[in-house]
Scaffold this active site. Structure first.
Site, PDB file in Angstrom:
ATOM      1  N   GLY A 138       0.787  -1.168   0.224  1.00 18.65           N
ATOM      2  CA  GLY A 138       0.025  -0.162  -0.105  1.00 18.65           C
ATOM      3  C   GLY A 138       0.784   1.296   0.145  1.00 18.65           C
TER       4      GLY A 138
ATOM      5  N   GLY B 277       1.467   5.229   3.875  1.00 15.49           N
ATOM      6  CA  GLY B 277       2.512   4.261   3.092  1.00 15.49           C
ATOM      7  C   GLY B 277       3.220   4.805   2.112  1.00 15.49           C
TER       8      GLY B 277
ATOM      9  N   TYR C  53     -13.328  -4.239  11.612  1.00 13.67           N
ATOM     10  CA  TYR C  53     -11.949  -3.845  11.432  1.00 13.67           C
ATOM     11  C   TYR C  53     -11.030  -3.917  12.817  1.00 13.67           C
ATOM     12  CZ  TYR C  53      -8.448   0.025  10.723  1.00 13.67           C
ATOM     13  OH  TYR C  53      -7.299   0.597  10.490  1.00 13.67           O
TER      14      TYR C  53
END
Length: 288
Positions: free
Chosen positions: A10, A16, A165
């Site tokens: 990512g 990232g 999540y």
């Protein structure tokens, strides 16, 4: 001395991208693993422009697909003879339930099983690196999880985007902890981190009440530049050369919740992950 190579999942957006830029400035060769190559190519050029070594590579990888992870690992092994830092950065938040190509809940598949499989497939390269490190981006969202129901991770009985999540971020900490124990004699460190509440495009497609609340809070979140600092620190600082098995926040160790501290949970998650990724069979395929 060979230059240090850092693989970042990512790496084309958010923290990232910032992490890749800053590590390139520090002299790391950068290997970007990204799902969308069209979005990643301009970022590759941006990183290359500031890189000390000018070595910035790009490989396609969709962490939600185990076949894609295996293919990416094969390409990495074909191109490189060592790996110094593996930064499991990519993550997913969705508020409507979906499933991976293997029929596994998509958040768990992307945020945990993909990095688990990728890391294990690249262990031989890490063992050939210099003071190698595995850094896994987790989150304080792991505290949202109410009870660790391992048997429901792949196929939840009920679905909440936030809870799912949070559970996947708890898995990140448990994975990093168990990996640290398993690599103790190999000189490879493994740590996880909370980047902070970062103002990026993460979760941009969410439409539930939880997702909308998430978006409304974004103006108060920190910048990607600040959010990337702990990832950069764990990937490059000599202060953590031999530090392993810890969870970090703002470049300092922090105690995660009790579920994330459990050796029992870590071992059981590892066993389940081996089964769901068919790790032994896929490792054999990559080594052929």
């Amino acid at each position: 001395m060979q230059s240090q190579l850092c693989l970042i999942t990512g790496a084309n957006s958010g923290i990232g991208r910032i992490t890749a830029l800053e590590l390139a400035k520090k002299g790391f060769d950068i290997l970007m693993l990204c799902r969308n190559l069209d979005k990643a190519r301009p970022v590759r050029q941006e990183i290359k422009a500031v890189s000390q070594t000018k070595r910035v590579d790009l490989i396609q990888c969709d962490l939600a697909s185990q076949e894609s992870v295996v293919q990416a690992a094969r390409e990495v092994i074909d191109r490189y003879d060592h790996l110094d830092v593996l930064l499991n950065n990519a993550g997913l938040f969705i508020d409507k339930q979906a499933f991976s190509p293997e029929g596994i809940e998509l958040t768990f598949a992307t945020n945990h099983l993909g990095p688990f499989l990728l890391t294990n497939l690249l262990l031989d390269l890490l063992k050939k690196g210099q003071q190698s490190r595995v850094v896994t981006v987790s989150s304080e969202a792991h505290r949202w999880n109410r009870g660790f129901h391992l048997n429901e991770m792949a196929r939840p009985r009920s679905y909440s985007g936030m809870n799912t999540y949070g559970a996947s971020k708890l898995c990140n900490i448990l994975f990093a902890k168990e990996l640290a124990n398993r690599l103790m004699n190999d000189g490879i460190t493994s740590n996880s981190l909370h980047p902070g509440a970062v103002n990026t495009n993460f979760g941009v497609g969410a439409v539930s009440l939880q997702g909308l609340a998430f978006k409304l809070m974004k103006p108060f979140f920190i910048s990607p530049e600040k959010g990337a600092q702990t990832s950069i620190y764990l990937a490059s600082s000599p202060e953590v050369n031999k530090v392993t098995g810890l969870y970090f926040d703002k470049c300092r160790p922090k105690t995660p919740n009790s579920d994330a501290q459990s050796d029992f949970n870590a071992k059981k998650l590892w066993e389940l992950s081996e089964q769901l990724t068919h790790l032994k069979e896929r490792t054999a395929l990559v080594k052929v």
